[in-house]
Design a protein around this motif. Structure first.
Motif, short mmCIF file in Angstrom:
data_model
loop_
_atom_site.label_atom_id
_atom_site.label_comp_id
_atom_site.label_asym_id
_atom_site.label_seq_id
_atom_site.Cartn_x
_atom_site.Cartn_y
_atom_site.Cartn_z
N CYS A 113 -23.86 10.43 -6.72
CA CYS A 113 -24.26 10.11 -5.96
C CYS A 113 -25.43 9.15 -6.00
N GLY A 114 -25.07 8.28 -4.21
CA GLY A 114 -27.31 7.96 -4.20
C GLY A 114 -27.05 8.39 -3.53
N LYS A 115 -27.23 9.08 -2.85
CA LYS A 115 -27.90 10.25 -1.77
C LYS A 115 -27.13 11.48 -1.65
N LEU A 116 -27.64 12.11 -1.39
CA LEU A 116 -26.45 13.10 -0.93
C LEU A 116 -26.89 13.72 0.36
N PRO A 152 -26.80 3.17 -5.18
CA PRO A 152 -27.06 2.47 -3.20
C PRO A 152 -27.20 4.01 -2.67
N ASP A 153 -27.61 4.24 -2.08
CA ASP A 153 -28.05 5.60 -1.14
C ASP A 153 -26.03 6.21 -0.66
N GLU A 154 -25.47 5.40 -0.33
CA GLU A 154 -24.04 5.39 0.05
C GLU A 154 -23.17 5.28 -0.75
N GLU A 155 -23.20 5.38 -1.93
CA GLU A 155 -22.60 5.08 -3.10
C GLU A 155 -22.16 6.41 -3.66
N TYR A 156 -20.68 6.58 -4.16
CA TYR A 156 -20.43 7.99 -5.27
C TYR A 156 -19.49 7.37 -6.09
N ASP A 157 -19.36 8.67 -6.55
CA ASP A 157 -18.48 8.31 -8.19
C ASP A 157 -17.69 9.58 -8.37
N LEU A 158 -16.92 9.65 -9.35
CA LEU A 158 -16.11 11.17 -9.22
C LEU A 158 -15.43 10.98 -10.76
N ALA A 159 -15.91 12.22 -11.40
CA ALA A 159 -14.91 12.39 -12.68
C ALA A 159 -13.83 13.74 -12.32
N GLY A 160 -13.23 13.89 -13.29
CA GLY A 160 -12.78 15.25 -13.41
C GLY A 160 -12.26 15.61 -14.45
N PHE A 161 -12.34 17.11 -15.08
CA PHE A 161 -11.82 17.33 -16.32
C PHE A 161 -11.19 18.72 -16.11
N VAL A 162 -9.66 18.79 -16.75
CA VAL A 162 -8.87 19.57 -16.92
C VAL A 162 -8.80 20.86 -18.34
#
Length: 345
Positions: A113-116, A152-162
């Motif tokens: 994320c840009g900002k937590l 940017p502060d409001e952006e985020y991205d996700l990744a997962g692993f199983v």
């Protein structure tokens, strides 16, 4: 040129104290997914999972998968709804290993994320927890990274692993599929987590939410629904039935994904597809090419299952008892092609 002095990590954009509070806030939720094999607690350098139970397998095969949610996250941002994308994240990973008959054991996530934003991040993790509950696996840890100046502060991205497991002799790989086998389709909940770059282009005028209530409701209630997790129903059915092959219909739709499980020279003829309100609406409203649609979306079928002809009707009944909606889509052929009734590719 003077050098800056007395600048902290927080001044640079990374708030480690807030990150520690985030871990504390989600700890109880995460631990609710743990089974007896999870060792230690959340926050260690490594996640520990006791696999001594594998001695009960004759030849245990470990399966792993990793994936993300793609640009569906942009719609989450516009709707300011972040509590279901975690379900999508888990689903995209566990459904992939399920096609080999794999039982998910444990899951890890990565959030950049840009900002937590604690409230937003806790919503995301709540969705991941829910996804793990639906898949019957443990959320054993993850990483949340702030990237100030990069995102940017409001952006985020996700990744997962199983990581999952299957008995070698029960592993499903499609190798026994022959012409004349039946092709079943477990219905999807919607677009799942694929094709959202096209969906956003079609449904978001100028990149913004539509202003009319009908279009907005369609987005929220038909398009932005979480990806269906098929794990529990399929694993229960596998206790009784022999399934020859399975396909998770993700990006690339029917034409790209179905051949991945077929032996050389084997094709599939599909002549009966379920009705799907969301895709029927898209086709009607935007006059989209059906070939393009079947090359991009799941078109109402999230998981394809291939079985012997004499097992098809019984398998449909078994899946329906597990709460799945299922259709007999067609049959396998000896022409090596994926053919959909009425379409030429």
């Amino acid at each position: 040129m003077s050098n800056p002095t007395n600048i902290s990590y927080k001044d640079a954009g990374v708030d480690t104290e807030k990150g520690q509070n985030f871990v504390k806030n989600i700890k109880e939720r995460v631990q609710s997914t743990h089974d007896k094999n999870v060792l230690g607690g959340l926050g260690g350098f490594a996640a520990c999972y006791d696999v001594s139970f594998l001695k009960n397998y004759d030849q245990p095969i470990l399966l792993s998968g990793t994936d993300g949610v793609g640009t569906k996250l942009q719609l989450a941002k516009l709707l300011n709804k972040h509590d279901t994308v975690g379900i999508d994240l888990v689903a995209m990973c566990v459904n992939d290993i399920l096609v080999n008959g794999g039982k998910p054991l444990f899951f890890q996530d990565y959030i950049a994320c840009g900002k937590l934003d604690l409230q937003k991040m806790e919503q995301i993790v709540a969705g991941i927890v829910k996804g793990c509950e639906l898949a019957g696996c443990s959320l054993v840890g993850g990483e949340t990274a702030e990237h100030p100046g990069v995102m940017p502060d409001e952006e985020y991205d996700l990744a997962g692993f199983v990581v999952g497991v299957v008995e070698k002799e029960k592993m499903i790989d499609g190798s026994s599929i022959v012409p004349g086998d039946r092709v079943l389709g477990l219905h999807s909940s919607g677009p799942h987590s694929n094709g959202f770059s096209l969906l956003r282009k079609l449904l978001l005028p100028n990149g913004k939410l539509p202003t009319d209530s009908e279009s907005l409701a369609f987005l929220k209630e038909k398009v932005f629904v979480p990806t269906k997790i098929y794990v529990k129903s399929v694993l229960r059915v596998l206790e009784t039935f022999n399934i020859k092959g399975m396909v998770h219909i993700t990006g690339g739709g029917f034409y790209e994904n179905i051949p991945r499980v077929l032996p050389k020279g084997i094709g599939v003829n599909i002549d009966n597809l379920p009705k799907s309100e969301v895709f029927d609406t898209l086709i009607s409203r935007f006059k989209l090419s059906l070939v393009d649609m079947y090359s991009t979306f799941n078109m109402g079928v999230g998981l394809v299952v291939i079985v012997e002809p004499n097992q098809a009707d019984k398998l449909v009944e078994a899946f329906e008892k597990e709460g799945e909606s299922v259709s007999v889509l067609g049959f396998t052929t000896n022409d090596g092609k994926v053919t959909i009734k009425g379409l030429e590719k």
